[in-house]
Enzyme design. Structure first.
Site, PDB file in Angstrom:
ATOM      1  N   HIS A 164       1.177  -1.087   0.132  1.00  0.00           N
ATOM      2  CA  HIS A 164      -0.277  -0.139  -0.143  1.00  0.00           C
ATOM      3  C   HIS A 164       0.900   1.148   0.225  1.00  0.00           C
ATOM      4  O   HIS A 164       2.283   1.564   0.857  1.00  0.00           O
ATOM      5  CB  HIS A 164      -0.639  -0.114   1.063  1.00  0.00           C
ATOM      6  CG  HIS A 164      -1.508   0.829   1.505  1.00  0.00           C
ATOM      7  ND1 HIS A 164      -1.481   2.210   1.714  1.00  0.00           N
ATOM      8  CD2 HIS A 164      -2.871   1.289   1.499  1.00  0.00           C
ATOM      9  CE1 HIS A 164      -2.712   2.930   1.689  1.00  0.00           C
ATOM     10  NE2 HIS A 164      -3.512   2.251   1.895  1.00  0.00           N
ATOM     11  N   ASP A 168       3.736  -4.316   8.038  1.00  0.00           N
ATOM     12  CA  ASP A 168       2.125  -3.367   8.391  1.00  0.00           C
ATOM     13  C   ASP A 168       0.552  -4.172   8.373  1.00  0.00           C
ATOM     14  O   ASP A 168       0.878  -5.149   7.775  1.00  0.00           O
ATOM     15  CB  ASP A 168       2.386  -2.258   6.998  1.00  0.00           C
ATOM     16  CG  ASP A 168       1.204  -2.047   6.309  1.00  0.00           C
ATOM     17  OD1 ASP A 168      -0.001  -2.003   6.830  1.00  0.00           O
ATOM     18  OD2 ASP A 168       1.036  -1.793   5.146  1.00  0.00           O
ATOM     19  N   GLN A 177      -4.198  -4.704   7.677  1.00  0.00           N
ATOM     20  CA  GLN A 177      -5.465  -5.648   7.329  1.00  0.00           C
ATOM     21  C   GLN A 177      -5.377  -6.756   7.879  1.00  0.00           C
ATOM     22  O   GLN A 177      -5.293  -7.939   7.550  1.00  0.00           O
ATOM     23  CB  GLN A 177      -4.507  -5.603   5.629  1.00  0.00           C
ATOM     24  CG  GLN A 177      -5.004  -4.314   4.587  1.00  0.00           C
ATOM     25  CD  GLN A 177      -6.434  -3.827   4.876  1.00  0.00           C
ATOM     26  OE1 GLN A 177      -7.340  -5.243   5.144  1.00  0.00           O
ATOM     27  NE2 GLN A 177      -6.748  -3.171   4.047  1.00  0.00           N
ATOM     28  N   LYS A 185      -9.771   0.047  10.777  1.00  0.00           N
ATOM     29  CA  LYS A 185     -10.430  -1.083  10.391  1.00  0.00           C
ATOM     30  C   LYS A 185     -10.735  -2.502  11.694  1.00  0.00           C
ATOM     31  O   LYS A 185     -10.641  -3.662  10.944  1.00  0.00           O
ATOM     32  CB  LYS A 185      -9.359  -1.828   9.699  1.00  0.00           C
ATOM     33  CG  LYS A 185      -8.624  -0.515   8.539  1.00  0.00           C
ATOM     34  CD  LYS A 185      -7.651  -1.033   7.707  1.00  0.00           C
ATOM     35  CE  LYS A 185      -7.068  -0.096   6.752  1.00  0.00           C
ATOM     36  NZ  LYS A 185      -7.644   0.567   5.286  1.00  0.00           N
ATOM     37  N   CYS A 239      -4.626   2.111  -3.764  1.00  0.00           N
ATOM     38  CA  CYS A 239      -3.482   3.089  -3.202  1.00  0.00           C
ATOM     39  C   CYS A 239      -2.328   2.091  -3.259  1.00  0.00           C
ATOM     40  O   CYS A 239      -1.748   2.247  -2.450  1.00  0.00           O
ATOM     41  CB  CYS A 239      -3.704   2.803  -1.518  1.00  0.00           C
ATOM     42  SG  CYS A 239      -4.771   4.418  -1.681  1.00  0.00           S
TER      43      CYS A 239
END
Lengths: 124, 401
Positions: B118, B193, B196, B219, B358
């Protein structure tokens, strides 16, 4: 039910008018819609300040491709100053279907591109 | 899985109709919806104990401070870290910017990311490389949308390897444990990261041996504007502060300042107090269901989604096979732009995402401008997916005219 995707609009999407690139154009301009990645390249032949010919090479959604197609039919024969005066409403009327706020940029991409191309041409 | 089906009623937003149709929300990778308990935690804060944290010598200030500290502790427990290792930021992007600026990257270094990142885990590193002269390198992806582990461009000058745990486009679950081992063999720092992954699965920073983990509250049922950077204690202590000013100092003279202990050193200015408290409430809610249960539920939904999408004609699906993926499925319908797909689905009450996600370098690799992405969360059902498929067939009918 699905107002936006009327047959006429989809017909322009599937067979866009004035699609592709002109060889040896007076001006060429590439523009993108950073929100969605839509891309358009406009090439135009301009003589005595009149847009004699133009083509849009679009990579985008039905709204952006169909609006480029419809716009191209209108612009041929107009003077560069007439084209610069065209406003957003002109394109929206041309597209003729309700455009949601999120899709305005798609509908207006081709107008912005040809206007930027003409500004670039005038600065030459 | 059955017991999870009732949870939609915990989310007031999900009961509404859009465009005259029952809302089917399948855009959870962009942001999740919020249960009533999380919403209540925000109104409770503002109606009962709103006050600035830390140095207040009054009842409300004490209560706000305790709740704010408690939020650090809840998030810490959630990822098996300790309280002082949790820094509250605005979001994943800010967490990674903090790191890229605080790690003292120099010209001799190289930094490695992957081709599936991303922009939030690419652009900050790109910028720091431009500023310092360090080199940015990429782990390539293979045709199945997985990292090609044989082509990791690591060497003794590698300072940072920063990798998405789960790809926000491909849904690929990257082999974090394996990567961590390799990165540490070269004495580089391993940054993950988790935007997600943390919402969907138990992420244990010790078990996976991550040096840093960045993720976003919104999220995972929390509000927007609150994110997390986890860092190993001994590393955070050595790191330079990112933003300076109030709240992050231990002493200030006219010409020099000393920094507060971690995590305060990295939380300059009045923090997002209600955001932190609400994120704490979100963590409570998730743990109450159980992260393993959520993981299983989402994976089941994703595998059902894959199966149903494959029933459609003229569809391209991106990313690996079932089993190696979670959270989302990205796809394209032949000759129909994702924006048009999303627009028509919206008329049917179905919310998905359409665009470049993105992740423009990845779009270039996939050879597309944009994709459609459907991303379920644990409160979604198979019926939601059935509704999506029915609506996708309608999209194809409209364009077949």
């Amino acid at each position: 039910m699905i107002d936006m995707y009327q047959e006429e609009l989809l017909e322009h999407y599937k067979s866009p008018r004035n699609s592709g690139k002109i060889e040896n154009p007076s001006v060429e301009f590439h523009d993108t819609n950073p929100l969605c990645g839509d891309e358009v390249t406009v090439t135009a032949k301009i003589k005595n300040n009149i847009v004699k010919n133009l083509k849009f090479e679009s990579r985008g959604c039905a709204i952006s491709v169909a609006s480029a197609s419809k716009l191209s039919e209108q612009i041929k024969g107009k003077t560069v100053n007439e084209v610069l005066k065209l406003d957003n409403q002109f394109v929206l009327d041309l597209v003729g279907v309700p455009i949601s706020a999120m899709r305005l940029k798609c509908a207006l991409l081709s107008l912005k591109a040809i206007q930027k191309a003409i500004i670039q041409y005038k600065e030459k | 899985m059955k017991q999870l089906l009732d949870l939609k009623s915990d989310f007031p937003i999900l009961s509404q109709k859009v465009n005259g149709k029952q809302l089917i929300y399948l855009d959870n990778s962009a942001t999740s919806q919020k249960p009533q308990k999380v919403i209540d935690s925000i109104t409770e804060y503002y109606s009962k104990y709103n006050s600035n944290v830390h140095r207040a010598i009054h009842k409300l200030g004490e209560q706000a401070t305790l709740k704010y500290e408690e939020a650090h502790e809840k998030v810490a427990n959630f990822i098996n870290a300790s309280k002082e290792e949790i820094i509250f930021t605005r979001n994943t992007t800010e967490s990674i910017n903090l790191l890229s600026h605080s790690l003292q990257i120099s010209k001799k270094h190289n930094i490695i990311v992957t081709e599936m990142e991303h922009h939030s885990n690419l652009v900050p590193w790109q910028q720091i490389c431009k500023e310092t002269g360090a080199e940015l390198r990429f782990i390539p992806i293979d045709k199945d949308g997985k990292l090609n582990l044989k082509k990791i461009p690591i060497n003794n000058n590698t300072r940072v390897v920063s990798v998405a745990h789960v790809s926000n486009v491909l849904g690929t679950i990257n082999p974090i444990k394996e990567l961590s081992k390799m990165v540490h063999q070269y004495n580089a720092l391993f940054v993950v990261d988790g935007a997600q992954s943390v919402p969907h699965m138990k992420v244990d920073v010790k078990d996976l041996n991550m040096d840093f983990l960045a993720f976003s509250g919104h999220k995972m049922l929390g509000p927007t504007g609150i994110g997390v950077l986890y860092g190993k204690k001994e590393l955070l202590k050595k790191l330079h502060p990112f933003l300076t000013g109030g709240g992050m100092i231990s002493d200030v003279k006219k010409d020099v300042s000393e920094w507060a202990d971690i995590p305060n050193k990295f939380e300059a200015g009045t923090p997002n107090i209600e955001g932190a408290i609400a994120l704490g409430a979100a963590v409570d809610y998730l743990e109450n269901i159980d992260m393993d249960e959520i993981n299983k539920n989402v994976k089941d939904l994703v595998s059902y989604l894959m199966k149903r999408l494959l029933e459609l004609d003229n569809i391209s699906i991106y990313g690996p096979e079932n089993g190696d993926r979670t959270a989302l499925v990205s796809f394209n319908l032949l000759d129909i732009h994702p924006h048009d797909v999303a627009e028509i689905l919206d008329k049917e009450g179905v919310a998905i995402r359409a665009g470049h996600m993105c992740a423009k370098p990845l779009m270039d690799i996939l050879g597309v401008n944009a994709v459609c992405r459907a991303s379920p969360y644990f409160y979604n059902t198979k019926e939601d997916i059935d509704h999506l498929i029915k609506s996708l067939k309608k999209v194809q009918e409209v364009f077949a005219k």
